[in-house]
Enzyme design. Sequence first.
Site, mmCIF file in Angstrom:
data_model
loop_
_atom_site.group_PDB
_atom_site.id
_atom_site.type_symbol
_atom_site.label_atom_id
_atom_site.label_comp_id
_atom_site.label_asym_id
_atom_site.label_seq_id
_atom_site.Cartn_x
_atom_site.Cartn_y
_atom_site.Cartn_z
ATOM 1 N N ASP A 93 47.753 37.233 43.712
ATOM 2 C CA ASP A 93 46.375 36.890 44.072
ATOM 3 C C ASP A 93 45.868 35.705 43.251
ATOM 4 O O ASP A 93 45.287 34.756 43.788
ATOM 5 C CB ASP A 93 45.433 38.087 43.838
ATOM 6 C CG ASP A 93 45.675 39.234 44.826
ATOM 7 O OD1 ASP A 93 46.675 39.178 45.556
ATOM 8 O OD2 ASP A 93 44.857 40.163 44.859
ATOM 9 N N GLY A 109 35.985 44.152 46.381
ATOM 10 C CA GLY A 109 36.779 45.376 46.543
ATOM 11 C C GLY A 109 37.259 45.582 47.971
ATOM 12 O O GLY A 109 37.405 46.716 48.415
ATOM 13 N N GLU A 120 42.968 39.171 35.552
ATOM 14 C CA GLU A 120 43.330 40.164 36.571
ATOM 15 C C GLU A 120 43.813 41.459 35.924
ATOM 16 O O GLU A 120 43.535 42.555 36.408
ATOM 17 C CB GLU A 120 44.452 39.605 37.459
ATOM 18 C CG GLU A 120 43.969 38.757 38.609
ATOM 19 C CD GLU A 120 43.531 39.646 39.762
ATOM 20 O OE1 GLU A 120 42.366 40.093 39.754
ATOM 21 O OE2 GLU A 120 44.337 39.882 40.670
ATOM 22 N N GLY A 127 40.019 43.732 49.370
ATOM 23 C CA GLY A 127 41.401 43.296 49.591
ATOM 24 C C GLY A 127 41.530 41.811 49.847
ATOM 25 O O GLY A 127 42.605 41.329 50.194
ATOM 26 N N LEU A 128 40.435 41.064 49.683
ATOM 27 C CA LEU A 128 40.506 39.621 49.938
ATOM 28 C C LEU A 128 40.598 38.817 48.629
ATOM 29 O O LEU A 128 40.336 37.612 48.621
ATOM 30 C CB LEU A 128 39.301 39.149 50.760
ATOM 31 C CG LEU A 128 39.215 39.728 52.173
ATOM 32 C CD1 LEU A 128 38.056 39.126 52.934
ATOM 33 C CD2 LEU A 128 40.516 39.503 52.944
ATOM 34 N N GLY A 129 40.936 39.486 47.551
ATOM 35 C CA GLY A 129 41.201 38.742 46.311
ATOM 36 C C GLY A 129 39.945 38.305 45.580
ATOM 37 O O GLY A 129 39.964 37.293 44.880
ATOM 38 N N SER A 130 38.839 39.075 45.733
ATOM 39 C CA SER A 130 37.616 38.650 45.036
ATOM 40 C C SER A 130 37.824 38.664 43.527
ATOM 41 O O SER A 130 37.394 37.740 42.826
ATOM 42 C CB SER A 130 36.422 39.533 45.420
ATOM 43 O OG SER A 130 36.667 40.867 45.052
ATOM 44 N N SER A 131 38.534 39.652 43.006
ATOM 45 C CA SER A 131 38.687 39.703 41.542
ATOM 46 C C SER A 131 39.528 38.533 41.045
ATOM 47 O O SER A 131 39.238 37.954 39.996
ATOM 48 C CB SER A 131 39.282 41.037 41.099
ATOM 49 O OG SER A 131 40.618 41.132 41.513
HETATM 50 C C1 MEV Z 1 46.315 43.281 46.040
HETATM 51 O O1 MEV Z 1 45.658 42.189 46.671
HETATM 52 C C2 MEV Z 1 47.740 43.342 46.450
HETATM 53 C C3 MEV Z 1 48.609 44.380 45.765
HETATM 54 O O2 MEV Z 1 49.954 44.046 46.131
HETATM 55 C C4 MEV Z 1 48.453 44.377 44.263
HETATM 56 C C5 MEV Z 1 49.006 43.112 43.598
HETATM 57 O O3 MEV Z 1 49.806 42.374 44.176
HETATM 58 O O4 MEV Z 1 48.636 42.896 42.421
HETATM 59 C C6 MEV Z 1 48.318 45.784 46.287
#
Ligand code: MEV
Length: 391
Positions: A184, A133, A173, A135-139
């Site tokens: 991502d 959670g 995702e 912002g580094l694309g863990s999901s």
């Molecule tokens: C999430 O890493 C980046 C966003 O642009 C969402 C997405 O691209 O799916 C906020």
Amino acid sequence: MAGNFAVSAPGKIILFGEHSVVHAKPAIAAAVGLRTYLLVSPPEKPGWITLEFPDIKLNKSWPVDKLPFVAKSGKIPDELDEAVVGKINDLLADVENTFQHAAALAFLYLYVSICDEKTEAKSYTAHSLLPVGAGLGSSASISVCVASALLKVSNSFVRDPIEEINAWSFIGEKCIHGNPSGIDNAVATRGGAVYYKKPDVLRPITNFPPLQLVLTNTRVPRRTSELVAGVKELKERIPSVMEPILDAMGSLADEADKTLSSLGGDPVALSAKLAELARINHGLLVSIGVSHPTLEKVKSTSDTLGLGQTKLTGAGGGGCAVTIVTATDDSEATVHEKIERFRAQMPEFEVFETLLGAKGAGFAEVDASISSAKFASFIASDYDRFAWKYW
Ligand code: MEV
């Protein structure tokens, strides 16, 4: 593959174009060295599948004969089937934690879509070295691991493994985020760096230069789906203002793409130009309401020290900021000292240096003597000892 095996996929940072990429503007992202790993091993009980993900304290098993398998059409869907989501949610009625619920929903949705009753039951043990959670694309890296493991276990690869892993992980995702752009999972599948525009422009950026980057995790948790929904709502409410801002974010990605191809060989000029574009991109992200006081603290600290330009990366609202270091004409020791001062001024945050352009989805055989508990306790250098092959 008969024996135990592991799959792995990297996280990513978005250099330019988060949020606007959801609205079909171009973006640039690259894979980072931190990865998620997933072990596939014999089932704990015959006929039961298990998903164990100690990082988020998830350990659930389901009997295969109770799963709502989807009839196979030979095509990979690009939307979720809400009826299937409903049936899986019934199986997850006792999972209240949002991270656990999202991970289990993605796993089971992909399981019933890719596998069938005859697929050998297995245990799946995930371990992510990426902050969850943030912002580094863990999901996305988890979705890519699950999709590739299930495609392998069920012998479902048909033609192009990269395409198939990417398409299925996009569905994973969707289970987690609702309305992902697809950037991502594209980066987590392919690795390297990409120029991406939804729905189908995906161009690898070859020879991505070794930019000096500092990542700062503010440790403020947030939900991508909520931030993405907030931007959508703002766009619907004030389209005359939001559309030019989103267009400008897309133009920044295009400008960065041109810069990378024209200045790739000149690290000082390149980092100066990309840093300028990052500063503008961050300002636009602030204006659409996705920054956070902690991210502004990271930005003002790097500005004050003259370290470089900082922008939030990923969905914002907390999570991570990336600083493009422009102090590259200082000596290495001076840059190092600036980074140490930067770290010391924000002891509450996690600050680390990273290189971009890591490998994408990979798999490796794993000796049966490695238990799931041991696997989940490994650090990066332990995983590096496996003989990874990349799709
Ligand atoms: C999430 O890493 C980046 C966003 O642009 C969402 C997405 O691209 O799916 C906020």
